[in-house]
Scaffold this active site. Structure first.
Site, short mmCIF file in Angstrom:
data_model
loop_
_atom_site.label_atom_id
_atom_site.label_comp_id
_atom_site.label_asym_id
_atom_site.label_seq_id
_atom_site.Cartn_x
_atom_site.Cartn_y
_atom_site.Cartn_z
N LYS A 75 0.83 -1.21 0.00
CA LYS A 75 0.00 0.00 0.00
C LYS A 75 0.87 1.26 0.00
CE LYS A 75 -2.08 -0.98 3.93
NZ LYS A 75 -1.38 -2.21 4.34
N ARG B 62 -9.37 1.08 9.10
CA ARG B 62 -9.08 -0.32 9.44
C ARG B 62 -10.20 -0.95 10.24
NH1 ARG B 62 -2.99 0.46 9.10
NH2 ARG B 62 -1.99 -1.45 9.71
N ARG C 278 11.86 -6.55 4.64
CA ARG C 278 11.59 -5.12 4.48
C ARG C 278 12.50 -4.26 5.35
NH1 ARG C 278 5.61 -2.47 5.01
NH2 ARG C 278 5.71 -2.81 7.25
N ARG D 94 11.55 -2.55 11.04
CA ARG D 94 10.55 -2.13 12.02
C ARG D 94 10.36 -3.20 13.08
NH1 ARG D 94 5.37 -0.02 8.79
NH2 ARG D 94 4.39 -1.05 10.57
N ARG E 97 -0.57 -8.66 13.80
CA ARG E 97 -1.10 -7.65 12.87
C ARG E 97 -1.92 -8.33 11.76
NH1 ARG E 97 3.97 -5.12 10.86
NH2 ARG E 97 2.76 -3.51 9.83
P1 AMP Z 1 1.07 0.28 9.46
O1 AMP Z 1 2.37 0.95 9.23
O2 AMP Z 1 -0.04 0.80 8.60
O3 AMP Z 1 1.18 -1.22 9.42
O4 AMP Z 1 0.63 0.65 10.97
C1 AMP Z 1 1.46 0.33 12.07
C2 AMP Z 1 0.62 0.30 13.33
O5 AMP Z 1 0.00 1.58 13.55
C3 AMP Z 1 -0.54 -0.68 13.32
O6 AMP Z 1 -0.12 -2.00 13.68
C4 AMP Z 1 -1.47 -0.06 14.36
O7 AMP Z 1 -1.01 -0.30 15.68
C5 AMP Z 1 -1.32 1.43 14.08
N1 AMP Z 1 -2.28 1.90 13.05
C6 AMP Z 1 -2.02 2.34 11.79
N2 AMP Z 1 -3.14 2.69 11.15
C7 AMP Z 1 -4.17 2.46 12.02
C8 AMP Z 1 -5.58 2.60 11.94
N3 AMP Z 1 -6.20 3.04 10.82
N4 AMP Z 1 -6.31 2.26 13.04
C9 AMP Z 1 -5.72 1.82 14.17
N5 AMP Z 1 -4.39 1.64 14.30
C10 AMP Z 1 -3.61 1.97 13.24
#
Ligand code: AMP
Length: 221
Positions: free
Chosen positions: A15, A88, A127, A160, A171
């Site tokens: 994404k 989400r 990654r 990360r 996740r």
């Molecule tokens: P990502 O980089 O998009 O995988 O996001 C990393 C972390 O940020 C996720 O595992 C969640 O803990 C938090 N996070 C990101 N976007 C959201 C969202 N839309 N709603 C809730 N938590 C989020």
């Protein structure tokens, strides 16, 4: 070219990569909820402090915090954006609809990046991320010129913490339980576009352009 998109899909589906391509090619602002939360964490803001434990565990940050954050971002962009990693949950999707209604900015499409679990795990363990801007590399398919160093800003890349196996498994589970219903939400609204996230980066970009172009022209009719 439509300018209001959301990108849905499990971690590692590409994404962020595609959102950055749209930003570079068409000037469509990328709003990444994960990048914004990580920036808040790094800066030690109140939001970062509240989000930290959830992120560390691979759980979702509470809807009210994330919705308020996205609302603040949307105020700064005059109706042209791709939101990556949000919504989400169905509650977030409903809140986004309300915000976009208030602004008079209907969503053009919700792009669903489809990929199987094994591929995602393989991708994420390879990654490396630039913590300063969220740009990612993959040591197998798209390595940096110098290992561990960003090609463009010359600074260090990191793996990360939440890409490590235990948190990653959490996740992926959270995606299945909480985000899968969001896909149905947009399907019912007639906004969903399915994309095979395992195709090459260029093929996925082409598919998004084609599909969203079709959305824009059908709206114009
Ligand atoms: P990502 O980089 O998009 O995988 O996001 C990393 C972390 O940020 C996720 O595992 C969640 O803990 C938090 N996070 C990101 N976007 C959201 C969202 N839309 N709603 C809730 N938590 C989020």
């Amino acid at each position: 070219m439509p300018v209001r998109l959301v990108f849905l899909g499990p971690p590692g589906a590409g994404k962020g990569t595609q959102a950055r391509i749209l930003e570079q090619r068409f000037g469509v602002k990328q709003i990444s909820s994960g990048d914004l939360l990580r920036a808040n964490l790094a800066q030690g803001t109140e939001l970062g402090r509240q989000a930290e434990q959830y992120m560390r565990r691979g759980e979702l940050v509470p809807d009210s915090l994330v919705v308020a954050m996205i609302d603040r971002e949307l105020q700064q962009h005059s109706g042209a954006f791709v939101i990556d990693g949000f919504p989400r949950t169905v509650a977030q999707a409903e809140a986004l609809d309300r915000l976009l209604d208030e602004h008079g900015w209907p969503l053009d499409a919700a792009i669903h990046f489809q990929a199987d679990r094994e591929t995602l795990i393989a991708r994420l363990s390879a990654r490396w991320t630039n913590p300063r801007n969220g740009r990612t590399y993959n040591t197998l398919t798209n390595p940096p010129r110098v290992p561990g160093i960003d090609d463009e800003d010359g600074g260090p890349l990191v793996q990360r913490e939440d890409d490590q196996p235990d948190t990653l498994a959490k996740r992926l589970e959270v995606f299945e339980l909480q985000t899968q219903p969001v896909i149905e939400y947009y399907r019912k609204a007639g906004k969903l576009v399915e994309v095979d996230a395992l195709a090459s980066v260029d093929a996925v970009a082409a598919r998004i352009n084609k599909a969203t172009g079709a959305t824009a022209s059908s709206e114009a009719r």
